[in-house]
Design a protein around this motif. Structure first.
Motif, PDB file in Angstrom:
ATOM      1  N   UNK A   1      -2.344  11.582  -9.000  1.00 14.00           N
ATOM      2  CA  UNK A   1      -0.923  11.623  -8.638  1.00 14.00           C
ATOM      3  C   UNK A   1      -0.748  11.831  -7.130  1.00 14.00           C
ATOM      4  N   UNK A   2      -1.715  12.474  -6.502  1.00  9.74           N
ATOM      5  CA  UNK A   2      -1.733  12.662  -5.054  1.00  9.74           C
ATOM      6  C   UNK A   2      -3.060  12.147  -4.522  1.00  9.74           C
ATOM      7  N   UNK A   3      -3.072  11.772  -3.244  1.00  9.54           N
ATOM      8  CA  UNK A   3      -4.252  11.109  -2.687  1.00  9.54           C
ATOM      9  C   UNK A   3      -4.880  11.857  -1.520  1.00  9.54           C
ATOM     10  N   UNK A   4      -4.223  12.910  -1.032  1.00 14.23           N
ATOM     11  CA  UNK A   4      -4.800  13.727   0.036  1.00 14.23           C
ATOM     12  C   UNK A   4      -4.136  15.088   0.025  1.00 14.23           C
ATOM     13  N   UNK A   5      -4.930  16.127   0.299  1.00 11.35           N
ATOM     14  CA  UNK A   5      -4.384  17.476   0.394  1.00 11.35           C
ATOM     15  C   UNK A   5      -5.228  18.288   1.368  1.00 11.35           C
ATOM     16  N   UNK A   6      -4.603  19.262   2.004  1.00 10.78           N
ATOM     17  CA  UNK A   6      -5.316  20.160   2.905  1.00 10.78           C
ATOM     18  C   UNK A   6      -5.302  21.559   2.313  1.00 10.78           C
TER      19      UNK A   6
ATOM     20  N   UNK B   1       0.835  -1.206   0.000  1.00  9.99           N
ATOM     21  CA  UNK B   1       0.000   0.000   0.000  1.00  9.99           C
ATOM     22  C   UNK B   1       0.872   1.259   0.000  1.00  9.99           C
ATOM     23  N   UNK B   2       0.371   2.298  -0.643  1.00 12.87           N
ATOM     24  CA  UNK B   2       1.166   3.511  -0.829  1.00 12.87           C
ATOM     25  C   UNK B   2       0.236   4.712  -0.983  1.00 12.87           C
ATOM     26  N   UNK B   3       0.595   5.828  -0.380  1.00 12.11           N
ATOM     27  CA  UNK B   3      -0.226   7.026  -0.472  1.00 12.11           C
ATOM     28  C   UNK B   3       0.680   8.243  -0.564  1.00 12.11           C
ATOM     29  N   UNK B   4       0.229   9.249  -1.299  1.00  9.45           N
ATOM     30  CA  UNK B   4       0.956  10.517  -1.411  1.00  9.45           C
ATOM     31  C   UNK B   4       0.090  11.643  -0.880  1.00  9.45           C
ATOM     32  N   UNK B   5       0.612  12.347   0.109  1.00  9.39           N
ATOM     33  CA  UNK B   5      -0.045  13.493   0.723  1.00  9.39           C
ATOM     34  C   UNK B   5       0.657  14.755   0.225  1.00  9.39           C
ATOM     35  N   UNK B   6      -0.098  15.799  -0.047  1.00 11.64           N
ATOM     36  CA  UNK B   6       0.544  17.042  -0.489  1.00 11.64           C
ATOM     37  C   UNK B   6       0.023  18.233   0.319  1.00 11.64           C
ATOM     38  N   UNK B   7       0.938  19.137   0.600  1.00 11.78           N
ATOM     39  CA  UNK B   7       0.593  20.487   1.025  1.00 11.78           C
ATOM     40  C   UNK B   7       1.710  21.393   0.553  1.00 11.78           C
ATOM     41  N   UNK B   8       1.876  22.548   1.158  1.00  8.92           N
ATOM     42  CA  UNK B   8       2.794  23.531   0.576  1.00  8.92           C
ATOM     43  C   UNK B   8       4.177  23.538   1.212  1.00  8.92           C
ATOM     44  N   UNK B   9       4.445  22.645   2.147  1.00  8.44           N
ATOM     45  CA  UNK B   9       5.713  22.675   2.872  1.00  8.44           C
ATOM     46  C   UNK B   9       6.366  21.307   2.883  1.00  8.44           C
TER      47      UNK B   9
ATOM     48  N   UNK C   1      -1.559   1.149  14.239  1.00  8.99           N
ATOM     49  CA  UNK C   1      -0.936   2.312  13.599  1.00  8.99           C
ATOM     50  C   UNK C   1       0.119   1.876  12.593  1.00  8.99           C
ATOM     51  N   UNK C   2       0.338   2.751  11.598  1.00 13.62           N
ATOM     52  CA  UNK C   2       1.311   2.424  10.565  1.00 13.62           C
ATOM     53  C   UNK C   2       0.780   1.363   9.625  1.00 13.62           C
ATOM     54  N   UNK C   3      -0.455   1.520   9.181  1.00  7.94           N
ATOM     55  CA  UNK C   3      -1.104   0.495   8.357  1.00  7.94           C
ATOM     56  C   UNK C   3      -0.713   0.598   6.884  1.00  7.94           C
ATOM     57  N   UNK C   4      -0.642   1.817   6.354  1.00  8.24           N
ATOM     58  CA  UNK C   4      -0.224   2.001   4.968  1.00  8.24           C
ATOM     59  C   UNK C   4       1.293   1.841   4.909  1.00  8.24           C
ATOM     60  N   UNK C   5       1.772   0.999   4.038  1.00  3.31           N
ATOM     61  CA  UNK C   5       3.189   0.628   4.059  1.00  3.31           C
ATOM     62  C   UNK C   5       4.115   1.797   3.723  1.00  3.31           C
ATOM     63  N   UNK C   6       3.759   2.597   2.722  1.00  2.64           N
ATOM     64  CA  UNK C   6       4.626   3.707   2.306  1.00  2.64           C
ATOM     65  C   UNK C   6       3.809   4.994   2.225  1.00  2.64           C
ATOM     66  N   UNK C   7       4.294   6.018   2.883  1.00  2.78           N
ATOM     67  CA  UNK C   7       3.654   7.336   2.852  1.00  2.78           C
ATOM     68  C   UNK C   7       4.643   8.341   2.284  1.00  2.78           C
ATOM     69  N   UNK C   8       4.229   9.039   1.235  1.00  3.24           N
ATOM     70  CA  UNK C   8       5.017  10.121   0.662  1.00  3.24           C
ATOM     71  C   UNK C   8       4.369  11.447   1.034  1.00  3.24           C
ATOM     72  N   UNK C   9       5.174  12.427   1.344  1.00  2.00           N
ATOM     73  CA  UNK C   9       4.653  13.768   1.576  1.00  2.00           C
ATOM     74  C   UNK C   9       5.360  14.730   0.641  1.00  2.00           C
ATOM     75  N   UNK C  10       4.596  15.370  -0.242  1.00  2.00           N
ATOM     76  CA  UNK C  10       5.166  16.304  -1.209  1.00  2.00           C
ATOM     77  C   UNK C  10       4.771  17.735  -0.911  1.00  2.00           C
ATOM     78  N   UNK C  11       5.672  18.648  -1.191  1.00  2.00           N
ATOM     79  CA  UNK C  11       5.390  20.073  -1.034  1.00  2.00           C
ATOM     80  C   UNK C  11       5.215  20.732  -2.390  1.00  2.00           C
ATOM     81  N   UNK C  12       4.044  21.298  -2.622  1.00  2.00           N
ATOM     82  CA  UNK C  12       3.739  21.990  -3.879  1.00  2.00           C
ATOM     83  C   UNK C  12       3.249  23.386  -3.540  1.00  2.00           C
TER      84      UNK C  12
END
Length: 519
Positions: A247-252, A18-26, A222-233
């Motif tokens: 390309x991303x799966x969550x954003x605030x 499992x893999x997810x990419x989270x994005x925000x600005x930092x 806790x720690x269920x999703x195997x890989x978490x990426x956090x990108x800053x855009x």
């Protein structure tokens, strides 16, 4: 130890692949070191890598166990004794013990410490002597055995658990850092930290930071999703495209005007929450002669129609704020008279202060680039203040440069957030207490200082509430800050992929550690 780790791993909830990419600005490198983290992104990212001693329930603000499975507080409210979970290991397999907790406290109180947290622990007995180098041990910290430690304060502090312990004590590995001295942004530990939390740090690049679920973690949920990426855009439109295309799966921090459009897409949903954040106008009272005058600051506040701004610019997901604490805080005093919206009275107040028609007042409003909510307030305030004759120029900077300038006092008016009183109202002292490291306004009021101190010395809620009412009255009169709104508490997420998304007012991505993917 190996038997314990294996037992924990066997109960793990990790979803292989499992893999997810989270994005925000930092996506700043040093926000993976809890000693150096200074913003919301830094706080939630270090929550993934490091274990907390205790936590705060995001809904009730009650203290809940984490590494400390239980604790006792002495009758004089000075000594806190913590009993740690057994069988907890760091990501390199070393056991976590009370000595690591002691070392974390010593690291923050040590001479040359480079972060912002020292004032939170300064009330521990012997802290000053350790910091100035006249003691080789913090007298108020005692390790009783591998899983029991006590901390003794010099004076009672009713907020110690909720603010100092919860916010500061993310436990560091003594066996890796002992003797290393001050740990700065370029220290190997800051570039590749090792904690005991549900996620291991993998790597940082300019594009993203990657975390991997720790299969030896002691809490199986806790720690269920195997890989978490956090990108800053930086650009919000680019973030939205990334969500649309998968390309991303969550954003605030989605612009309010885009939320309904995004949720209409078949694979996008929104999780909402009541955000414990106060955004508004922060005055640097030493940066301009006019801003040193409370009447001018009050006049500016009276020129802002908060209801109109929130309704027309931010929409249904934002909240109007008209107080120095969030309204659901037990210490919020609704009887305090805040500066009302009254442009005519504002003009009269300016004239009374010696600035008829706003003559001679030229200000720069400053906010972090890409924050559409703050951009909206800056533009709105610029137009409203022009009606009073106040000339406003707007400047922006990317987040790292913005927060550095604010901390250095290089601004007139910053459009940003201050503490809201969660999880304990004492936290606002970090913004309004004289000389406090987060008092970027250079504001000082001795009556507030006295009330802040008095409110910490008692555990009686009614007595504390009376002190905080007095503080709110003084702030309303002095107006060093104009609270306007709480931003929309929203996280857009890919509902085809993710489940169990429940953000909270405690941390923007507080719940990432418990997210799961649909199977």
């Amino acid at each position: 130890m190996a038997t314990t780790a294996a037992a924990v791993a066997a109960a793990s909830c990790i979803q292989p692949g499992s893999e997810v990419t989270i994005i925000n600005q930092t996506n700043v490198r040093n926000t993976v070191n809890p000693l150096l983290a200074i913003d919301t992104t830094g706080y939630w990212r270090t929550d993934l890598i490091f274990d907390l001693l205790i936590d705060v329930d995001p809904d009730t603000a009650e203290i809940v166990p984490e590494l400390a499975r239980s604790w006792e507080i002495s009758d004089d409210n000075l000594t806190y004794t913590f009993h740690l979970q057994e069988g907890v290991i760091f990501h390199d397999g070393a056991p976590l013990t009370s000595a690591d907790v002691e070392f974390t406290i010593e690291s923050i109180l040590a001479p040359g410490f480079l972060g912002q947290w020292r004032p939170r622990l300064a009330n521990i007995v012997g802290a000053d002597a350790y910091t100035d180098g006249t003691a080789d041990k913090v007298a108020g910290v005692e390790v009783h055995d591998d899983h029991t430690i006590s901390i003794t304060l010099a004076k009672p502090d009713a907020s110690f658990m909720a603010i100092s312990v919860r916010e500061v004590l993310k436990v560091l590995p003594k066996h890796l850092l002992e003797g290393e001295g001050p740990i700065g942004a370029d220290h190997p530990f800051s570039l590749h930290p090792i904690g005991s939390g549900p996620y291991e740090f993998v790597q940082w690049t300019e594009e993203k930071t990657t975390f991997k679920a720790f299969d030896g973690y002691w809490q199986p949920n806790r720690g269920c999703i195997e890989t978490v990426h956090h990108g800053g855009i930086q650009d919000v439109n680019t973030m939205l495209v990334a969500m649309e295309t998968g390309q991303a799966h969550a954003m605030d921090r989605t612009p309010p005007g885009d939320i309904d459009r995004m949720v209409a897409l078949p694979h996008i949903d929104v999780a909402t929450y009541d955000k414990a954040q106060l955004d508004g106008l922060v005055f640097n009272v030493q940066s301009h002669e006019a801003l040193a005058n409370p009447d001018v600051r009050r006049a500016i506040a009276m020129a802002i129609d908060k209801e109109s701004f929130v309704t027309n610019f931010l929409g249904q997901y934002a909240t109007v704020r008209d107080g120095f604490l969030i309204s659901n805080s037990w210490a919020f005093d609704s009887s305090v008279e805040m500066p009302p919206y009254d442009p005519d009275a504002a003009a009269a107040l300016l004239a009374q202060a010696g600035y008829p028609g706003g003559e001679g007042i030229e200000l720069t409003f400053f906010y972090n680039d890409g924050n559409s909510n703050r951009e909206g307030l800056a533009i709105y305030a610029q137009a409203e203040l022009a009606k009073l004759g106040i000339d406003v120029t707007i400047e922006t900077a990317k987040w790292p440069q913005f927060i550095e300038a604010v901390r250095n006092g290089d601004f007139n008016v910053a459009v940003m957030s201050l503490h809201s009183g969660f999880p304990d109202p004492a936290i606002i002292g970090q913004n309004y207490g004289t000389g406090e490291p987060e008092n970027h306004m250079n504001y000082s009021n001795s009556a507030i200082d006295e009330a802040l101190t008095a409110a910490l010395l008692t555990t009686d809620v009614d007595e504390r509430k009376a002190h905080y009412s007095l503080i709110q009255e003084h702030l309303a009169a002095d107006t060093p800050f104009v609270p306007v709104f709480s931003p929309p508490g929203t996280v857009l997420y890919n509902s085809d992929l993710l489940t169990d998304v429940f953000p909270s007012n405690n941390r923007m991505y507080w719940d990432v550690r418990e997210w799961k993917v649909n199977e």
